[in-house]
Design a protein around this motif. Sequence first.
Motif, PDB file in Angstrom:
ATOM      1  N   GLY A 178     -27.048 -11.200  -0.151  1.00 52.55           N
ATOM      2  CA  GLY A 178     -27.988 -10.556   0.759  1.00 52.55           C
ATOM      3  C   GLY A 178     -28.261  -9.113   0.364  1.00 52.55           C
ATOM      4  N   ASP A 179     -27.821  -8.739  -0.814  1.00 51.71           N
ATOM      5  CA  ASP A 179     -27.842  -7.333  -1.194  1.00 51.71           C
ATOM      6  C   ASP A 179     -28.849  -7.087  -2.306  1.00 51.71           C
ATOM      7  OD1 ASP A 179     -26.919  -4.822  -0.800  1.00 51.71           O
ATOM      8  OD2 ASP A 179     -25.331  -4.967  -2.296  1.00 51.71           O
ATOM      9  N   HIS A 180     -30.036  -7.610  -2.131  1.00 49.08           N
ATOM     10  CA  HIS A 180     -31.059  -7.489  -3.172  1.00 49.08           C
ATOM     11  C   HIS A 180     -31.518  -6.044  -3.282  1.00 49.08           C
ATOM     12  CE1 HIS A 180     -34.619  -8.420  -5.507  1.00 49.08           C
ATOM     13  NE2 HIS A 180     -34.061  -9.586  -5.747  1.00 49.08           N
ATOM     14  N   PRO A 181     -31.655  -5.523  -4.474  1.00 50.33           N
ATOM     15  CA  PRO A 181     -32.028  -4.105  -4.635  1.00 50.33           C
ATOM     16  C   PRO A 181     -33.323  -3.751  -3.896  1.00 50.33           C
ATOM     17  CG  PRO A 181     -31.537  -5.103  -6.765  1.00 50.33           C
ATOM     18  CD  PRO A 181     -31.456  -6.192  -5.745  1.00 50.33           C
ATOM     19  N   ARG A 182     -34.219  -4.709  -3.814  1.00 50.80           N
ATOM     20  CA  ARG A 182     -35.514  -4.452  -3.200  1.00 50.80           C
ATOM     21  C   ARG A 182     -35.408  -4.176  -1.702  1.00 50.80           C
ATOM     22  NH1 ARG A 182     -39.117  -7.776  -1.864  1.00 50.80           N
ATOM     23  NH2 ARG A 182     -37.799  -9.545  -2.347  1.00 50.80           N
ATOM     24  N   MET A 183     -34.333  -4.659  -1.091  1.00 50.66           N
ATOM     25  CA  MET A 183     -34.224  -4.564   0.358  1.00 50.66           C
ATOM     26  C   MET A 183     -33.833  -3.164   0.833  1.00 50.66           C
ATOM     27  SD  MET A 183     -35.205  -7.281   1.605  1.00 50.66           S
ATOM     28  CE  MET A 183     -34.718  -7.067   3.314  1.00 50.66           C
ATOM     29  N   SER A 184     -33.431  -2.330  -0.076  1.00 42.59           N
ATOM     30  CA  SER A 184     -32.997  -1.003   0.323  1.00 42.59           C
ATOM     31  C   SER A 184     -34.162  -0.227   0.937  1.00 42.59           C
ATOM     32  CB  SER A 184     -32.442  -0.263  -0.890  1.00 42.59           C
ATOM     33  OG  SER A 184     -31.752   0.860  -0.460  1.00 42.59           O
ATOM     34  N   MET A 185     -33.870   0.560   1.946  1.00 44.23           N
ATOM     35  CA  MET A 185     -34.911   1.327   2.626  1.00 44.23           C
ATOM     36  C   MET A 185     -34.323   2.663   3.043  1.00 44.23           C
ATOM     37  SD  MET A 185     -34.901  -0.761   6.251  1.00 44.23           S
ATOM     38  CE  MET A 185     -35.546   0.528   7.320  1.00 44.23           C
ATOM     39  N   TYR A 186     -35.145   3.513   3.599  1.00 42.47           N
ATOM     40  CA  TYR A 186     -34.578   4.754   4.119  1.00 42.47           C
ATOM     41  C   TYR A 186     -35.234   5.110   5.447  1.00 42.47           C
ATOM     42  CZ  TYR A 186     -38.582   7.690   2.783  1.00 42.47           C
ATOM     43  OH  TYR A 186     -39.822   8.259   2.681  1.00 42.47           O
ATOM     44  N   LEU A 187     -34.491   5.877   6.231  1.00 42.88           N
ATOM     45  CA  LEU A 187     -34.976   6.343   7.525  1.00 42.88           C
ATOM     46  C   LEU A 187     -35.001   7.858   7.525  1.00 42.88           C
ATOM     47  CD1 LEU A 187     -32.833   4.053   9.852  1.00 42.88           C
ATOM     48  CD2 LEU A 187     -35.286   3.845   9.422  1.00 42.88           C
ATOM     49  N   ARG A 188     -35.935   8.405   8.258  1.00 44.24           N
ATOM     50  CA  ARG A 188     -35.947   9.855   8.488  1.00 44.24           C
ATOM     51  C   ARG A 188     -35.243  10.088   9.821  1.00 44.24           C
ATOM     52  NH1 ARG A 188     -41.540   9.135   6.851  1.00 44.24           N
ATOM     53  NH2 ARG A 188     -41.912  10.219   4.879  1.00 44.24           N
ATOM     54  N   VAL A 189     -34.061  10.682   9.758  1.00 40.27           N
ATOM     55  CA  VAL A 189     -33.302  10.957  10.973  1.00 40.27           C
ATOM     56  C   VAL A 189     -33.616  12.400  11.369  1.00 40.27           C
ATOM     57  CG1 VAL A 189     -31.005  11.053  12.001  1.00 40.27           C
ATOM     58  CG2 VAL A 189     -31.512   9.353  10.227  1.00 40.27           C
ATOM     59  N   ASP A 193     -28.492   0.543  20.126  1.00 38.45           N
ATOM     60  CA  ASP A 193     -27.151   0.027  20.350  1.00 38.45           C
ATOM     61  C   ASP A 193     -26.370   0.019  19.035  1.00 38.45           C
ATOM     62  OD1 ASP A 193     -24.930  -1.478  20.967  1.00 38.45           O
ATOM     63  OD2 ASP A 193     -26.033  -2.876  22.241  1.00 38.45           O
ATOM     64  N   ASP A 194     -25.133   0.542  19.074  1.00 40.88           N
ATOM     65  CA  ASP A 194     -24.291   0.601  17.866  1.00 40.88           C
ATOM     66  C   ASP A 194     -24.178  -0.741  17.148  1.00 40.88           C
ATOM     67  OD1 ASP A 194     -23.817   3.239  18.203  1.00 40.88           O
ATOM     68  OD2 ASP A 194     -21.700   3.058  18.733  1.00 40.88           O
ATOM     69  N   ALA A 195     -24.134  -1.813  17.933  1.00 40.30           N
ATOM     70  CA  ALA A 195     -23.880  -3.132  17.342  1.00 40.30           C
ATOM     71  C   ALA A 195     -25.128  -3.732  16.690  1.00 40.30           C
ATOM     72  CB  ALA A 195     -23.356  -4.088  18.410  1.00 40.30           C
ATOM     73  N   LYS A 196     -26.284  -3.185  17.028  1.00 36.52           N
ATOM     74  CA  LYS A 196     -27.522  -3.744  16.492  1.00 36.52           C
ATOM     75  C   LYS A 196     -27.751  -3.298  15.057  1.00 36.52           C
ATOM     76  CE  LYS A 196     -30.260  -4.985  20.420  1.00 36.52           C
ATOM     77  NZ  LYS A 196     -31.368  -4.642  21.307  1.00 36.52           N
ATOM     78  N   THR A 197     -28.546  -4.077  14.344  1.00 38.87           N
ATOM     79  CA  THR A 197     -28.882  -3.705  12.974  1.00 38.87           C
ATOM     80  C   THR A 197     -30.172  -2.897  12.962  1.00 38.87           C
ATOM     81  OG1 THR A 197     -30.229  -5.662  12.594  1.00 38.87           O
ATOM     82  CG2 THR A 197     -27.865  -5.849  12.097  1.00 38.87           C
ATOM     83  N   VAL A 198     -30.409  -2.264  11.827  1.00 42.30           N
ATOM     84  CA  VAL A 198     -31.634  -1.497  11.621  1.00 42.30           C
ATOM     85  C   VAL A 198     -32.847  -2.385  11.922  1.00 42.30           C
ATOM     86  CG1 VAL A 198     -33.045  -0.386   9.833  1.00 42.30           C
ATOM     87  CG2 VAL A 198     -30.572   0.073   9.957  1.00 42.30           C
ATOM     88  N   LYS A 199     -32.778  -3.613  11.426  1.00 43.78           N
ATOM     89  CA  LYS A 199     -33.890  -4.545  11.607  1.00 43.78           C
ATOM     90  C   LYS A 199     -34.082  -4.902  13.082  1.00 43.78           C
ATOM     91  CE  LYS A 199     -35.580  -8.814   9.469  1.00 43.78           C
ATOM     92  NZ  LYS A 199     -35.168  -9.923   8.591  1.00 43.78           N
ATOM     93  N   GLU A 200     -32.968  -5.136  13.786  1.00 45.95           N
ATOM     94  CA  GLU A 200     -33.055  -5.503  15.208  1.00 45.95           C
ATOM     95  C   GLU A 200     -33.638  -4.381  16.050  1.00 45.95           C
ATOM     96  OE1 GLU A 200     -29.422  -8.693  15.805  1.00 45.95           O
ATOM     97  OE2 GLU A 200     -28.935  -6.568  15.729  1.00 45.95           O
ATOM     98  N   CYS A 201     -33.437  -3.147  15.605  1.00 44.80           N
ATOM     99  CA  CYS A 201     -34.023  -2.003  16.324  1.00 44.80           C
ATOM    100  C   CYS A 201     -35.468  -1.772  15.896  1.00 44.80           C
ATOM    101  CB  CYS A 201     -33.187  -0.747  16.080  1.00 44.80           C
ATOM    102  SG  CYS A 201     -31.593  -0.820  16.893  1.00 44.80           S
ATOM    103  N   LYS A 202     -35.980  -2.670  15.045  1.00 38.80           N
ATOM    104  CA  LYS A 202     -37.362  -2.607  14.561  1.00 38.80           C
ATOM    105  C   LYS A 202     -37.672  -1.296  13.851  1.00 38.80           C
ATOM    106  CE  LYS A 202     -39.252  -5.938  17.831  1.00 38.80           C
ATOM    107  NZ  LYS A 202     -37.959  -6.335  18.408  1.00 38.80           N
ATOM    108  N   LEU A 203     -36.671  -0.799  13.139  1.00 42.30           N
ATOM    109  CA  LEU A 203     -36.884   0.425  12.365  1.00 42.30           C
ATOM    110  C   LEU A 203     -37.502   0.055  11.022  1.00 42.30           C
ATOM    111  CD1 LEU A 203     -33.515   2.097  13.288  1.00 42.30           C
ATOM    112  CD2 LEU A 203     -35.769   2.760  14.093  1.00 42.30           C
ATOM    113  N   GLU A 204     -38.579   0.729  10.693  1.00 45.57           N
ATOM    114  CA  GLU A 204     -39.309   0.419   9.470  1.00 45.57           C
ATOM    115  C   GLU A 204     -38.818   1.302   8.328  1.00 45.57           C
ATOM    116  OE1 GLU A 204     -41.975  -1.847   9.300  1.00 45.57           O
ATOM    117  OE2 GLU A 204     -41.358  -2.440  11.306  1.00 45.57           O
ATOM    118  N   ALA A 207     -38.902   4.106   5.832  1.00 43.86           N
ATOM    119  CA  ALA A 207     -39.492   5.447   5.918  1.00 43.86           C
ATOM    120  C   ALA A 207     -39.855   5.826   7.359  1.00 43.86           C
ATOM    121  CB  ALA A 207     -40.716   5.578   5.016  1.00 43.86           C
ATOM    122  N   GLY A 208     -39.343   5.044   8.325  1.00 40.46           N
ATOM    123  CA  GLY A 208     -39.610   5.359   9.720  1.00 40.46           C
ATOM    124  C   GLY A 208     -38.741   6.511  10.212  1.00 40.46           C
ATOM    125  N   SER A 209     -39.103   7.039  11.367  1.00 42.47           N
ATOM    126  CA  SER A 209     -38.372   8.173  11.933  1.00 42.47           C
ATOM    127  C   SER A 209     -37.568   7.732  13.153  1.00 42.47           C
ATOM    128  CB  SER A 209     -39.350   9.271  12.362  1.00 42.47           C
ATOM    129  OG  SER A 209     -40.033   9.762  11.234  1.00 42.47           O
TER     130      SER A 209
END
Length: 123
Positions: free
Chosen positions: A15-26, A73-84, A86-88
């Motif tokens: 599940g660790d495909h290089p393409r899947m990497s993303m970043y967030l602006r915190v 929620d701490d237990a949720k994933t980035v995807k479950e929080c609908k974070l895109e 390069a999203g903020s």
Amino acid sequence: GELQGWREGEGQRLGDHPRMSMYLRVKRGKQTIFLHCEPTDSILSLKHKIKAITNVAPEDQKLMIIDEKIPCDDAKTVKECKLEDAGSIALLFKVSSDPIEWEEIDIAKFDEPDKPPPTAGGE
């Protein structure tokens, strides 16, 4: 060409495909942390990455979806929080533990004068 071969081979099954990497602006105030993550990373794991940068313990951090003002929620994933990609996301620190108080969302507006607005459509 070696990398290409690896990508087409068994590497894809992990599940660790290089393409899947993303970043967030915190964002917190005028500070922006660029946080590399995977869609499957939990919010808690993001807080641990933030701790490495800010030295603030995960339990004293709150990550909030800016538009909705909802803490993730701490237990949720980035995807479950609908974070895109390069999203903020807003980062808040705990101000006091007794009573529990958190910072207000204080984010420099996105239309900062020092950055030209992105052009819509063609150049």
